[in-house]
Enzyme design. Sequence first.
Site, PDB file in Angstrom:
ATOM      1  N   SER A   7       0.514  -0.947  -0.037  1.00 31.12           N
ATOM      2  CA  SER A   7       0.298   0.242  -0.304  1.00 31.12           C
ATOM      3  C   SER A   7       1.101   0.920  -0.004  1.00 31.12           C
ATOM      4  O   SER A   7       1.829   1.764   0.419  1.00 31.12           O
ATOM      5  CB  SER A   7      -0.986  -0.014   1.539  1.00 31.12           C
ATOM      6  OG  SER A   7      -1.688   1.447   1.259  1.00 31.12           O
ATOM      7  N   HIS A  32      -1.319  -1.398  -4.211  1.00 29.26           N
ATOM      8  CA  HIS A  32      -2.368  -0.884  -4.368  1.00 29.26           C
ATOM      9  C   HIS A  32      -3.061   0.802  -3.848  1.00 29.26           C
ATOM     10  O   HIS A  32      -1.365   1.265  -2.893  1.00 29.26           O
ATOM     11  CB  HIS A  32      -2.471  -1.591  -2.931  1.00 29.26           C
ATOM     12  CG  HIS A  32      -3.872  -1.153  -1.381  1.00 29.26           C
ATOM     13  ND1 HIS A  32      -4.464  -2.452  -2.351  1.00 29.26           N
ATOM     14  CD2 HIS A  32      -4.796  -0.658  -0.691  1.00 29.26           C
ATOM     15  CE1 HIS A  32      -5.784  -1.948  -1.281  1.00 29.26           C
ATOM     16  NE2 HIS A  32      -5.490  -1.248  -0.619  1.00 29.26           N
ATOM     17  N   ASP A  34      -4.189   3.593  -1.942  1.00 28.98           N
ATOM     18  CA  ASP A  34      -5.406   3.790  -1.171  1.00 28.98           C
ATOM     19  C   ASP A  34      -5.853   5.806  -1.731  1.00 28.98           C
ATOM     20  O   ASP A  34      -5.735   6.387  -1.254  1.00 28.98           O
ATOM     21  CB  ASP A  34      -5.517   4.085   0.090  1.00 28.98           C
ATOM     22  CG  ASP A  34      -4.880   2.459   0.635  1.00 28.98           C
ATOM     23  OD1 ASP A  34      -6.046   1.752   0.540  1.00 28.98           O
ATOM     24  OD2 ASP A  34      -3.874   2.380   1.143  1.00 28.98           O
ATOM     25  N   MET A  36      -8.627   8.328  -0.509  1.00 28.22           N
ATOM     26  CA  MET A  36      -9.803   8.808   0.679  1.00 28.22           C
ATOM     27  C   MET A  36      -9.666  10.253   0.126  1.00 28.22           C
ATOM     28  O   MET A  36      -9.143  11.429  -0.256  1.00 28.22           O
ATOM     29  CB  MET A  36      -8.705   8.566   2.338  1.00 28.22           C
ATOM     30  CG  MET A  36      -7.768   7.363   1.538  1.00 28.22           C
ATOM     31  SD  MET A  36      -7.661   7.271   3.689  1.00 28.22           S
ATOM     32  CE  MET A  36      -6.557   5.853   4.191  1.00 28.22           C
ATOM     33  N   HIS A  65      -7.892   1.109  -4.553  1.00 28.56           N
ATOM     34  CA  HIS A  65      -9.268   0.861  -3.208  1.00 28.56           C
ATOM     35  C   HIS A  65      -9.903   2.566  -2.976  1.00 28.56           C
ATOM     36  O   HIS A  65      -9.576   3.520  -1.990  1.00 28.56           O
ATOM     37  CB  HIS A  65      -8.762   0.543  -2.044  1.00 28.56           C
ATOM     38  CG  HIS A  65      -8.880   0.555  -0.854  1.00 28.56           C
ATOM     39  ND1 HIS A  65      -8.233   0.017   0.487  1.00 28.56           N
ATOM     40  CD2 HIS A  65     -10.569   0.195  -0.864  1.00 28.56           C
ATOM     41  CE1 HIS A  65      -9.518  -0.014   1.625  1.00 28.56           C
ATOM     42  NE2 HIS A  65     -10.530   0.208   1.016  1.00 28.56           N
ATOM     43  N   MET A  67     -11.774   4.879  -1.089  1.00 25.97           N
ATOM     44  CA  MET A  67     -12.657   4.687   0.203  1.00 25.97           C
ATOM     45  C   MET A  67     -13.203   6.087   0.114  1.00 25.97           C
ATOM     46  O   MET A  67     -12.648   7.515   0.908  1.00 25.97           O
ATOM     47  CB  MET A  67     -11.806   4.685   1.999  1.00 25.97           C
ATOM     48  CG  MET A  67     -11.088   3.497   1.420  1.00 25.97           C
ATOM     49  SD  MET A  67      -9.791   3.513   2.540  1.00 25.97           S
ATOM     50  CE  MET A  67      -7.887   3.634   0.872  1.00 25.97           C
ATOM     51  N   MET A 141     -12.054  -6.148   4.772  1.00 26.73           N
ATOM     52  CA  MET A 141     -10.630  -5.057   5.478  1.00 26.73           C
ATOM     53  C   MET A 141     -11.151  -5.383   6.902  1.00 26.73           C
ATOM     54  O   MET A 141     -11.358  -6.139   7.744  1.00 26.73           O
ATOM     55  CB  MET A 141     -11.556  -3.737   5.971  1.00 26.73           C
ATOM     56  CG  MET A 141     -11.845  -2.796   5.055  1.00 26.73           C
ATOM     57  SD  MET A 141     -10.581  -2.292   4.031  1.00 26.73           S
ATOM     58  CE  MET A 141      -9.575  -1.304   4.991  1.00 26.73           C
ATOM     59  N   ASP A 180      -7.041  -6.130   3.742  1.00 32.10           N
ATOM     60  CA  ASP A 180      -6.143  -4.736   3.952  1.00 32.10           C
ATOM     61  C   ASP A 180      -6.369  -4.186   5.390  1.00 32.10           C
ATOM     62  O   ASP A 180      -7.905  -4.310   6.535  1.00 32.10           O
ATOM     63  CB  ASP A 180      -7.075  -3.827   2.858  1.00 32.10           C
ATOM     64  CG  ASP A 180      -6.158  -2.667   2.683  1.00 32.10           C
ATOM     65  OD1 ASP A 180      -5.249  -2.511   3.956  1.00 32.10           O
ATOM     66  OD2 ASP A 180      -7.353  -1.540   2.242  1.00 32.10           O
TER      67      ASP A 180
HETATM   68  C1  DX5 Z   1      -6.632   1.692   5.512  1.00 31.96           C
HETATM   69  C2  DX5 Z   1      -5.960   1.471   3.906  1.00 31.96           C
HETATM   70  C3  DX5 Z   1      -4.604   0.389   3.832  1.00 31.96           C
HETATM   71  C4  DX5 Z   1      -3.565   1.069   4.384  1.00 31.96           C
HETATM   72  C5  DX5 Z   1      -2.914  -0.482   4.906  1.00 31.96           C
HETATM   73  O1  DX5 Z   1      -7.552   2.378   5.485  1.00 31.96           O
HETATM   74  O2  DX5 Z   1      -6.759   0.992   3.009  1.00 31.96           O
HETATM   75  O3  DX5 Z   1      -4.057  -0.209   3.000  1.00 31.96           O
HETATM   76  O4  DX5 Z   1      -2.418   1.667   3.974  1.00 31.96           O
HETATM   77  O5  DX5 Z   1      -1.757  -0.407   6.279  1.00 31.96           O
HETATM   78  P1  DX5 Z   1      -1.715  -1.264   7.418  1.00 31.96           P
HETATM   79  O6  DX5 Z   1      -0.827  -2.213   6.381  1.00 31.96           O
HETATM   80  O7  DX5 Z   1      -0.675  -0.579   7.542  1.00 31.96           O
HETATM   81  O8  DX5 Z   1      -2.886  -2.040   8.144  1.00 31.96           O
HETATM   82 ZN    ZN Z   2      -6.546   0.037   1.187  1.00 31.78          ZN
END
Ligand code: DX5
Ligand code: ZN
Length: 220
Positions: A7, A32, A34, A36, A65, A67, A141, A180
């Site tokens: 990630s 990956h 993320d 947000m 991903h 969010m 998750m 994840d």
């Molecule tokens: C959390 C993200 C994850 C995050 C995971 O909201 O969706 O992808 O980066 O990070 P670690 O592996 O540090 O839990």
């Molecule tokens: Zn993620």
Amino acid sequence: MVKIAPSILSADFSRMGEAIKLCEKSGADLIHCDVMDGSFVEPITFGGQMVKNIRPLTKLPLDVHLMIEHPKTQIKFFAEAGADIITVHYEACAKISPDYLRETLELIKSYGIKCGAVVNPDVPVENIFPVFPLCDMVLIMSVFPGYGGQKFIESALEKIQSARAYAQTIGKPDMDIEVDGGINMLTAPRAAAAGANVLVAGSALFGAPDFAEAVTKMRG
Ligand code: DX5
Ligand code: ZN
């Protein structure tokens, strides 16, 4: 064999190009990303422009991903930026309409890319069973989304088992099941034993003394 998806949330955003090269060189299987929006989750990370900029730097599939609220409105931007797979949260869709998740997954597929549904730790995986036939991947998750570096929530293991069992009953035994949040050298083998075959890891890889060694060890 499990696939490792670093990630980039845990990478240094001012040196993203180097982080992508490091993922590729270290034998990672996907990247990956993320996304947000500051509403579905508190922080804001990046949008389609980041995906567009990292696209030419790697041949690895970009696993986006989302969010975000109203994911359907953003699919175009990520698809055109070069995403290979886009996953959307059940929770963001369910509050709009009962059909919104299915419509969003179909929209993703209409761009010729893979799609997936995501459930948060407090949502039963059964809620996304109706869209399993449409999904290339489902994402369980194992932390509440928003931040890297959180502790793995154990109840994710049972949900992974249920997802794998249900995928088998609908004739998709090899469906990708991604997990994840809180994945490290201790939780990775447990998630894999439960049936996950795509492991997302941020802090455990980017915080490791040797990134490549950590990727290899986590896969093993
Ligand atoms: C959390 C993200 C994850 C995050 C995971 O909201 O969706 O992808 O980066 O990070 P670690 O592996 O540090 O839990
Ligand atoms: Zn993620």
